[in-house]
Design a protein around this motif. Structure first.
Motif, short mmCIF file in Angstrom:
data_model
loop_
_atom_site.label_atom_id
_atom_site.label_comp_id
_atom_site.label_asym_id
_atom_site.label_seq_id
_atom_site.Cartn_x
_atom_site.Cartn_y
_atom_site.Cartn_z
N PRO A 299 30.76 43.41 47.65
CA PRO A 299 31.62 44.62 48.14
C PRO A 299 32.90 44.01 48.19
N GLY A 300 33.98 45.20 47.95
CA GLY A 300 35.39 44.57 48.58
C GLY A 300 36.18 44.66 47.06
N GLY A 301 37.63 44.24 47.22
CA GLY A 301 38.69 44.47 46.27
C GLY A 301 38.41 43.44 44.95
N THR A 302 37.71 42.17 45.24
CA THR A 302 37.55 41.22 44.18
C THR A 302 36.72 41.37 43.21
N ALA B 248 38.93 39.78 36.61
CA ALA B 248 38.79 39.66 38.18
C ALA B 248 39.70 39.06 38.83
N ASP B 249 40.07 39.45 40.11
CA ASP B 249 40.91 38.82 41.10
C ASP B 249 39.89 38.04 42.06
N LEU B 250 39.47 36.91 41.85
CA LEU B 250 38.66 36.39 42.63
C LEU B 250 39.00 35.90 44.18
N ASN B 251 40.34 35.24 43.91
CA ASN B 251 40.74 34.65 45.23
C ASN B 251 41.29 36.07 46.32
N GLN C 275 45.35 38.63 38.66
CA GLN C 275 43.94 38.40 38.08
C GLN C 275 44.04 36.84 37.75
N ASP C 276 42.87 36.31 37.90
CA ASP C 276 42.64 34.95 37.55
C ASP C 276 41.54 34.70 36.87
N GLN C 277 40.39 35.56 36.60
CA GLN C 277 39.36 35.36 35.79
C GLN C 277 39.24 36.41 34.66
N TRP C 278 39.14 35.84 33.44
CA TRP C 278 38.92 37.00 32.10
C TRP C 278 37.61 36.26 31.55
N THR C 279 36.70 37.20 31.13
CA THR C 279 35.45 37.29 30.60
C THR C 279 35.44 38.09 29.46
N PHE C 280 35.43 37.44 28.07
CA PHE C 280 35.14 38.31 26.91
C PHE C 280 33.76 38.62 26.50
N LEU C 281 33.32 39.60 26.24
CA LEU C 281 32.05 39.75 25.89
C LEU C 281 31.79 40.85 24.63
N ASP C 282 30.33 40.51 24.11
CA ASP C 282 30.23 41.63 23.19
C ASP C 282 28.90 42.26 23.83
N GLY C 283 29.13 43.38 24.58
CA GLY C 283 28.32 44.10 25.18
C GLY C 283 27.83 43.26 26.43
#
Ligand SMILES: [Ca+2]
Ligand SMILES: [Ca+2]
Ligand SMILES: [Ca+2]
Ligand SMILES: [Ca+2]
Length: 218
Positions: free
Chosen positions: A24-27, A45-48, A53-61
């Motif tokens: 839950p929450g804003g992260t 995501a902004d994990l801290n 923003q500090d996390q970027w994940t690139f996906l195919d589905g």
């Protein structure tokens, strides 16, 4: 140059983002979708929770392709992850100067138990040195010192000490024609040459030339 290696820690960026998406929450990571296929293509995501923003994940589905992270919150990416299908981490990029420039790539351990680390010492993504580790111990390294695509220097280590360096003095053969040996304390022992290329090195009497590096640049 010291080698700063990234750890292929079990807890990858992908895993971190997936865990955050359940919290839950804003992260929580923010998804982006391909407007035509509606496939998930990115999670940010902004994990801290500092608002950046500090996390970027690139996906195919649901298949991860690549991920980037600023793990120390200085505003610069310092970890790059590369994935192969289905979702296995194959290598991790890092920055030897922590300045956001990716110049070192640590590969997953191969079938021989060796881990390869690729270095771009000009920091232009062209690999000029490959180091091979057993555990944390450097066992050998290959170099293309003039970046022409042909290896021209080969180092072999025992218990972390440089014991043998081979060179292609012509930088055109793609095989060594000169060999220098060192003892366990790093003292020069012998020099030999293989000018006829039959793989057998014959001792030569000359002293090691000044323009031949005496050891690994580490
Ligand atoms: Ca942040
Ligand atoms: Ca950073
Ligand atoms: Ca070369
Ligand atoms: Ca020979």
């Amino acid at each position: 140059m010291s080698t700063k290696r990234a750890s292929l820690r079990a807890f990858t960026i992908i895993a971190t983002v997936i865990v955050a998406s359940c919290a839950p929450g804003g992260t929580r990571p923010v998804p982006s979708y391909d407007p035509y296929t509606s496939k998930l293509i990115q999670l940010t995501a902004d994990l801290n929770g500092d608002g950046r923003q500090d996390q970027w994940t690139f996906l195919d589905g649901n298949r991860p392709l690549r991920a980037e992270a600023d793990t120390d919150g200085d505003g610069r990416v310092d970890r790059w992850e590369y994935y192969a299908a289905p979702a296995s981490l194959v290598k991790v990029g890092s920055s030897s100067r922590s300045d956001g420039v990716e110049d070192t790539w640590t590969w997953a351990i191969d079938a021989n138990g060796e881990r390869r680390v690729d270095l771009s010492r000009a920091r232009d993504r062209a690999i000029d040195r490959r180091e091979y580790f057993q555990g944390d111990v450097l066992v050998r390294a290959d170099e293309d010192t003039d970046l022409d695509g042909l290896l021209d220097k080969w180092e072999r280590y025992e218990a972390g000490a440089l014991r043998q360096v081979e060179f292609d003095t012509t930088k055109q053969l793609g095989r060594p024609d000169r060999r220098l040996m060192y003892d366990a304390q790093g003292r020069f022992v012998s020099i030999s040459a293989d000018p006829d290329g039959d793989g057998t090195f014959e001792p030569i009497r000359e002293e090691p030339q000044k323009d031949l590096p005496q050891g690994a640049r580490r």
